[in-house]
Design a protein around this motif. Structure first.
Motif, PDB file in Angstrom:
ATOM      1  N   ASP A   1      37.195  46.070  33.102  1.00  0.00           N
ATOM      2  CA  ASP A   1      37.764  45.617  34.370  1.00  0.00           C
ATOM      3  C   ASP A   1      37.824  46.726  35.420  1.00  0.00           C
ATOM      4  OD1 ASP A   1      38.285  43.124  33.184  1.00  0.00           O
ATOM      5  OD2 ASP A   1      40.198  43.849  32.395  1.00  0.00           O
ATOM      6  N   LEU A   2      37.411  47.925  35.073  1.00  0.00           N
ATOM      7  CA  LEU A   2      37.682  49.070  35.941  1.00  0.00           C
ATOM      8  C   LEU A   2      36.532  49.424  36.885  1.00  0.00           C
ATOM      9  CD1 LEU A   2      39.465  51.563  33.515  1.00  0.00           C
ATOM     10  CD2 LEU A   2      40.433  49.709  34.881  1.00  0.00           C
ATOM     11  N   LYS A   3      36.913  49.907  38.053  1.00  0.00           N
ATOM     12  CA  LYS A   3      35.991  50.510  39.005  1.00  0.00           C
ATOM     13  C   LYS A   3      36.183  52.018  38.882  1.00  0.00           C
ATOM     14  CE  LYS A   3      34.643  50.419  43.894  1.00  0.00           C
ATOM     15  NZ  LYS A   3      35.006  49.909  45.251  1.00  0.00           N
ATOM     16  N   ILE A   4      35.109  52.713  38.494  1.00  0.00           N
ATOM     17  CA  ILE A   4      35.216  54.125  38.134  1.00  0.00           C
ATOM     18  C   ILE A   4      34.255  54.966  38.961  1.00  0.00           C
ATOM     19  CG2 ILE A   4      34.900  55.815  36.272  1.00  0.00           C
ATOM     20  CD1 ILE A   4      35.703  53.657  34.296  1.00  0.00           C
ATOM     21  N   CYS A   5      34.736  56.125  39.393  1.00  0.00           N
ATOM     22  CA  CYS A   5      33.901  57.119  40.062  1.00  0.00           C
ATOM     23  C   CYS A   5      33.646  58.273  39.098  1.00  0.00           C
ATOM     24  CB  CYS A   5      34.596  57.623  41.320  1.00  0.00           C
ATOM     25  SG  CYS A   5      33.769  59.034  42.114  1.00  0.00           S
ATOM     26  N   ASP A   6      32.383  58.568  38.864  1.00  0.00           N
ATOM     27  CA  ASP A   6      31.990  59.717  38.041  1.00  0.00           C
ATOM     28  C   ASP A   6      31.478  60.787  38.995  1.00  0.00           C
ATOM     29  OD1 ASP A   6      31.148  61.477  36.105  1.00  0.00           O
ATOM     30  OD2 ASP A   6      29.504  60.222  35.353  1.00  0.00           O
ATOM     31  N   ALA A   7      32.347  61.713  39.352  1.00  0.00           N
ATOM     32  CA  ALA A   7      32.026  62.745  40.332  1.00  0.00           C
ATOM     33  C   ALA A   7      31.416  63.948  39.628  1.00  0.00           C
ATOM     34  CB  ALA A   7      33.289  63.152  41.090  1.00  0.00           C
ATOM     35  N   GLY A   8      30.157  64.236  39.952  1.00  0.00           N
ATOM     36  CA  GLY A   8      29.440  65.279  39.233  1.00  0.00           C
ATOM     37  C   GLY A   8      28.827  64.691  37.983  1.00  0.00           C
ATOM     38  N   CYS A   9      28.069  63.631  38.157  1.00  0.00           N
ATOM     39  CA  CYS A   9      27.605  62.816  37.015  1.00  0.00           C
ATOM     40  C   CYS A   9      26.496  63.449  36.211  1.00  0.00           C
ATOM     41  CB  CYS A   9      27.155  61.444  37.514  1.00  0.00           C
ATOM     42  SG  CYS A   9      25.683  61.482  38.586  1.00  0.00           S
ATOM     43  N   GLY A  10      25.850  64.499  36.742  1.00  0.00           N
ATOM     44  CA  GLY A  10      24.751  65.096  36.003  1.00  0.00           C
ATOM     45  C   GLY A  10      23.642  64.085  35.736  1.00  0.00           C
TER      46      GLY A  10
ATOM     47  N   GLN B   1      32.460  49.033  36.402  1.00  0.00           N
ATOM     48  CA  GLN B   1      31.692  49.139  37.641  1.00  0.00           C
ATOM     49  C   GLN B   1      31.695  50.609  38.031  1.00  0.00           C
ATOM     50  OE1 GLN B   1      33.165  46.727  40.854  1.00  0.00           O
ATOM     51  NE2 GLN B   1      31.873  47.720  42.383  1.00  0.00           N
ATOM     52  N   VAL B   2      30.531  51.241  37.996  1.00  0.00           N
ATOM     53  CA  VAL B   2      30.467  52.698  38.103  1.00  0.00           C
ATOM     54  C   VAL B   2      29.755  53.149  39.365  1.00  0.00           C
ATOM     55  CG1 VAL B   2      29.716  54.826  36.976  1.00  0.00           C
ATOM     56  CG2 VAL B   2      30.446  52.872  35.582  1.00  0.00           C
ATOM     57  N   TYR B   3      30.417  54.051  40.090  1.00  0.00           N
ATOM     58  CA  TYR B   3      29.779  54.807  41.167  1.00  0.00           C
ATOM     59  C   TYR B   3      29.635  56.229  40.647  1.00  0.00           C
ATOM     60  CZ  TYR B   3      29.229  57.696  45.303  1.00  0.00           C
ATOM     61  OH  TYR B   3      28.768  58.623  46.208  1.00  0.00           O
ATOM     62  N   ALA B   4      28.436  56.797  40.750  1.00  0.00           N
ATOM     63  CA  ALA B   4      28.181  58.124  40.200  1.00  0.00           C
ATOM     64  C   ALA B   4      27.463  58.985  41.223  1.00  0.00           C
ATOM     65  CB  ALA B   4      27.346  58.017  38.919  1.00  0.00           C
ATOM     66  N   SER B   5      27.933  60.204  41.378  1.00  0.00           N
ATOM     67  CA  SER B   5      27.300  61.101  42.343  1.00  0.00           C
ATOM     68  C   SER B   5      27.161  62.492  41.744  1.00  0.00           C
ATOM     69  CB  SER B   5      28.112  61.179  43.637  1.00  0.00           C
ATOM     70  OG  SER B   5      29.320  61.862  43.418  1.00  0.00           O
ATOM     71  N   ASP B   6      26.246  63.261  42.313  1.00  0.00           N
ATOM     72  CA  ASP B   6      26.058  64.644  41.909  1.00  0.00           C
ATOM     73  C   ASP B   6      25.497  65.409  43.098  1.00  0.00           C
ATOM     74  OD1 ASP B   6      25.945  66.166  39.020  1.00  0.00           O
ATOM     75  OD2 ASP B   6      24.541  67.050  40.452  1.00  0.00           O
TER      76      ASP B   6
ATOM     77  N   PRO C   1      24.667  51.751  37.402  1.00  0.00           N
ATOM     78  CA  PRO C   1      25.629  52.296  38.367  1.00  0.00           C
ATOM     79  C   PRO C   1      25.006  52.518  39.734  1.00  0.00           C
ATOM     80  CG  PRO C   1      25.727  53.502  36.285  1.00  0.00           C
ATOM     81  CD  PRO C   1      24.505  52.637  36.234  1.00  0.00           C
ATOM     82  N   THR C   2      25.837  52.662  40.726  1.00  0.00           N
ATOM     83  CA  THR C   2      25.393  53.105  42.037  1.00  0.00           C
ATOM     84  C   THR C   2      25.336  54.624  42.004  1.00  0.00           C
ATOM     85  OG1 THR C   2      26.414  51.230  43.159  1.00  0.00           O
ATOM     86  CG2 THR C   2      25.946  53.173  44.495  1.00  0.00           C
ATOM     87  N   PHE C   3      24.147  55.181  42.118  1.00  0.00           N
ATOM     88  CA  PHE C   3      23.966  56.627  42.074  1.00  0.00           C
ATOM     89  C   PHE C   3      23.722  57.169  43.479  1.00  0.00           C
ATOM     90  CE2 PHE C   3      22.631  55.566  37.686  1.00  0.00           C
ATOM     91  CZ  PHE C   3      23.416  56.465  36.975  1.00  0.00           C
ATOM     92  N   GLU C   4      24.232  58.366  43.722  1.00  0.00           N
ATOM     93  CA  GLU C   4      24.062  58.972  45.038  1.00  0.00           C
ATOM     94  C   GLU C   4      24.112  60.486  44.917  1.00  0.00           C
ATOM     95  OE1 GLU C   4      25.592  57.936  49.537  1.00  0.00           O
ATOM     96  OE2 GLU C   4      26.952  57.611  47.858  1.00  0.00           O
ATOM     97  N   ALA C   5      23.195  61.164  45.619  1.00  0.00           N
ATOM     98  CA  ALA C   5      23.228  62.620  45.692  1.00  0.00           C
ATOM     99  C   ALA C   5      24.162  62.997  46.837  1.00  0.00           C
ATOM    100  CB  ALA C   5      21.830  63.181  45.935  1.00  0.00           C
ATOM    101  N   LYS C   6      25.306  63.533  46.474  1.00  0.00           N
ATOM    102  CA  LYS C   6      26.321  63.794  47.496  1.00  0.00           C
ATOM    103  C   LYS C   6      27.261  64.893  47.028  1.00  0.00           C
ATOM    104  CE  LYS C   6      27.802  60.485  50.123  1.00  0.00           C
ATOM    105  NZ  LYS C   6      28.465  59.284  50.686  1.00  0.00           N
ATOM    106  N   ASP C   7      27.663  65.730  47.969  1.00  0.00           N
ATOM    107  CA  ASP C   7      28.700  66.730  47.745  1.00  0.00           C
ATOM    108  C   ASP C   7      29.980  66.015  47.319  1.00  0.00           C
ATOM    109  OD1 ASP C   7      30.999  68.420  48.397  1.00  0.00           O
ATOM    110  OD2 ASP C   7      29.577  69.714  49.420  1.00  0.00           O
ATOM    111  N   LEU C   8      30.669  66.563  46.331  1.00  0.00           N
ATOM    112  CA  LEU C   8      31.885  65.935  45.806  1.00  0.00           C
ATOM    113  C   LEU C   8      32.882  65.589  46.912  1.00  0.00           C
ATOM    114  CD1 LEU C   8      33.827  67.015  42.650  1.00  0.00           C
ATOM    115  CD2 LEU C   8      35.039  66.772  44.805  1.00  0.00           C
ATOM    116  N   GLU C   9      33.022  66.480  47.867  1.00  0.00           N
ATOM    117  CA  GLU C   9      34.018  66.256  48.917  1.00  0.00           C
ATOM    118  C   GLU C   9      33.547  65.294  49.999  1.00  0.00           C
ATOM    119  OE1 GLU C   9      36.743  70.176  49.084  1.00  0.00           O
ATOM    120  OE2 GLU C   9      34.589  70.564  49.182  1.00  0.00           O
TER     121      GLU C   9
END
Length: 228
Positions: free
Chosen positions: A62-71, A85-90, A113-121
């Motif tokens: 049931d969770l919407k999760i952000c994986d920040a720095g997903c590698g 439901q995962v959003y992942a960025s690195d 997941p939704t992947f994106e190349a993005k600065d953590l901040e």
């Protein structure tokens, strides 16, 4: 003193170049040397601990999760397989590209997941849980505190962080070059005092819920889960 901007540039450039090939092997399943295998096992223990925490709560699907720095997607992919439901960025475009390829090979189209190349901040949005594993080691404490503050604005209910703990023993290992051994070392390795990380979390209104320590010969990771 090196600026935070310099650290980010170093991290981005490293993981888009020599670091990408090294860590893709470590996070994969192919043959690696003994040191890399040791780090692979340690990293996987951290992934397994986080997955265990989330699965024990019984609501992962049931969770919407952000994986920040997903590698390369080591955590994002099993989270998506479990129904989250995962959003992942690195910060590294190459890492994100590898994660997308692995996700496409292992997941059904609706699970990817939704992947994106993005600065953590630069990450935006709102998530039930924000997870940031093995990222803080690349940044000094003042920058890490700012990152924790930003991640806190994204999380509704929980933040899970890992960091290399600053102790006399681990500081000694780092000084003699054993913390990240090998000719293709990672970026600057910053150790963080647990009290500093806890303070950064509690300042944002979090309460510490669970802790764990995963360690092998060459991998050391302190996990903290904070909730509110």
């Amino acid at each position: 003193m090196t600026s935070a901007t310099d650290d980010k540039t170093i991290v981005r450039d490293y993981f888009n170049a020599t670091g990408f090939d090294r860590w893709r092997r470590i996070y994969g399943e192919g043959e690696v040397n003994k040191v890399q295998l040791d780090i692979r096992k340690g990293h996987q223990e951290t992934i397994n601990t986080v997955l265990g925490w989330l699965q024990d709560d019984g609501n992962l699907a049931d969770l919407k999760i952000c994986d920040a720095g997903c590698g390369v997607g080591s955590l994002s992919i099993p989270l998506a397989q479990a129904g989250a439901q995962v959003y992942a960025s690195d910060i590294s475009e190459k890492m994100v590209g590898e994660a997308q390829e692995r996700a496409a090979a292992e997941l059904s189209p609706e699970q990817i997941p939704t992947f994106e190349a993005k600065d953590l901040e630069q990450i935006g949005g709102r998530y039930h849980t924000v997870i940031c594993l093995d990222v803080l080691i690349h940044y000094p404490q003042d920058k890490a505190a700012g990152m924790i503050a930003h991640l806190s604005t994204l999380a509704e209910s929980r933040v899970i962080l890992s960091f290399a703990p600053k102790t006399t023993f681990y500081s000694a290992l780092k000084k003699v070059g054993e913390f990240f051994p090998g000719p293709s070392k990672a970026t600057r390795a910053y150790l963080h005092a647990e009290a500093d990380v806890v303070k950064a979390l509690t300042t944002q209104g979090w309460q510490i819920e669970r802790k764990a320590m995963n360690k092998t010969r060459f991998y050391f990771s302190r996990l903290i889960e904070a909730t509110r």
